[in-house]
Design a protein around this motif. Sequence first.
Motif, PDB file in Angstrom:
ATOM      1  N   HIS A 165      -6.260   2.921  -4.798  1.00 16.09           N
ATOM      2  CA  HIS A 165      -6.822   3.251  -3.699  1.00 16.09           C
ATOM      3  C   HIS A 165      -7.968   4.455  -3.660  1.00 16.09           C
ATOM      4  O   HIS A 165      -7.980   5.160  -4.402  1.00 16.09           O
ATOM      5  N   SER A 166      -9.242   4.196  -2.868  1.00 15.95           N
ATOM      6  CA  SER A 166     -10.200   4.831  -2.827  1.00 15.95           C
ATOM      7  C   SER A 166     -10.757   4.712  -4.447  1.00 15.95           C
ATOM      8  O   SER A 166     -11.342   3.896  -4.910  1.00 15.95           O
ATOM      9  N   ILE A 198      -8.181  -0.918  -2.718  1.00 17.13           N
ATOM     10  CA  ILE A 198      -7.713  -0.749  -1.379  1.00 17.13           C
ATOM     11  C   ILE A 198      -8.792   0.605  -0.927  1.00 17.13           C
ATOM     12  O   ILE A 198      -8.825   1.479  -1.572  1.00 17.13           O
ATOM     13  N   ILE A 283      -3.076   3.508   3.170  1.00 18.46           N
ATOM     14  CA  ILE A 283      -1.964   3.486   2.000  1.00 18.46           C
ATOM     15  C   ILE A 283      -0.789   4.313   2.485  1.00 18.46           C
ATOM     16  O   ILE A 283       0.203   4.376   1.567  1.00 18.46           O
TER      17      ILE A 283
END
Length: 308
Positions: A165-166, A198, A283
């Motif tokens: 994520h990120s 993501i 998320i």
Amino acid sequence: MTLAPLAKRLLLCCICALGFDSSAVSSTAVSGSSANMSPLNTSSGDASSAEALRVLSNIDYVPEQEYSDNRDRLDVYLPSQSSNKPILIHFHGGGLTSGSKEKGSRAFATTLAQHGVCVVAPNYRLAPIHPFPAQINDAVKAVHWAISHMQDYGCDISNVFVSGHSAGAYLAALMAVDADRLSDNVNLAHNIKAAVAISPLLELAKLDKSHLEAVWGSDETLYQNASVTAHVGENKIPLLLMFADDDHQGMQQEIEAFAGAMLNYNNHLGVVEASHRDHKSIINHLNRNDDIVKSTILGWIALHVAGL
């Protein structure tokens, strides 16, 4: 926010290929496999249908070195029946300067493990104390550890996936497109089935200068080579890109441009927009039964496990 024609087309292609509606993965996601061979619990039932899990904490994945603050440790989340289940190595966000496997990965890993995925959640060294490429080097070491050891827990090392994520999505995406990052440590390019990014960082030049220098230093030539967008080409690891309808400014356009370039080389790519989400909440709602992020990731894994 309305998707541009390219992203709409990619979204529809991804959903049609996975065989699910906007709220859940259907059994057709693993068509061709008998029920007892299905690697995932892809039902859309209530939380009580989720599997119990086992968690193994703070395993040292870089035993030859000693990192401070447990940055060389990872957690393993195992379904109650982990035999022959696929493996997902997930990297937390935090701009490569903050974050941890506990805060950034625990909820994600718990949910995926409850749906039949063996999840590995590593820490990694952080900038500015440890500038890039320490983070991608650690990420590769974590993948190598998973391939070397997860079979001991009954998981299927022939079905290995990476996600993040990120900033963690940046690491996962960079692995998918830059084979040199993998071969510098150990050749893993053929061991990773697919990747999930993501809300990813793709183009470093768009970052604030102080952040760039804190992580990647002051050599501007490095910014280009270390960007995901610099490695567009053929025969890349399949990559699923996800973003929120209220994500960071410009992310949708950046993802669309990158996806279009990758498709020109006939890469296997998926792009999905999560509605009513922002950069953080994309998320944080995987435990909802109708969460498209969870169902899409499960479907993407099932698609590649089935060899479709």
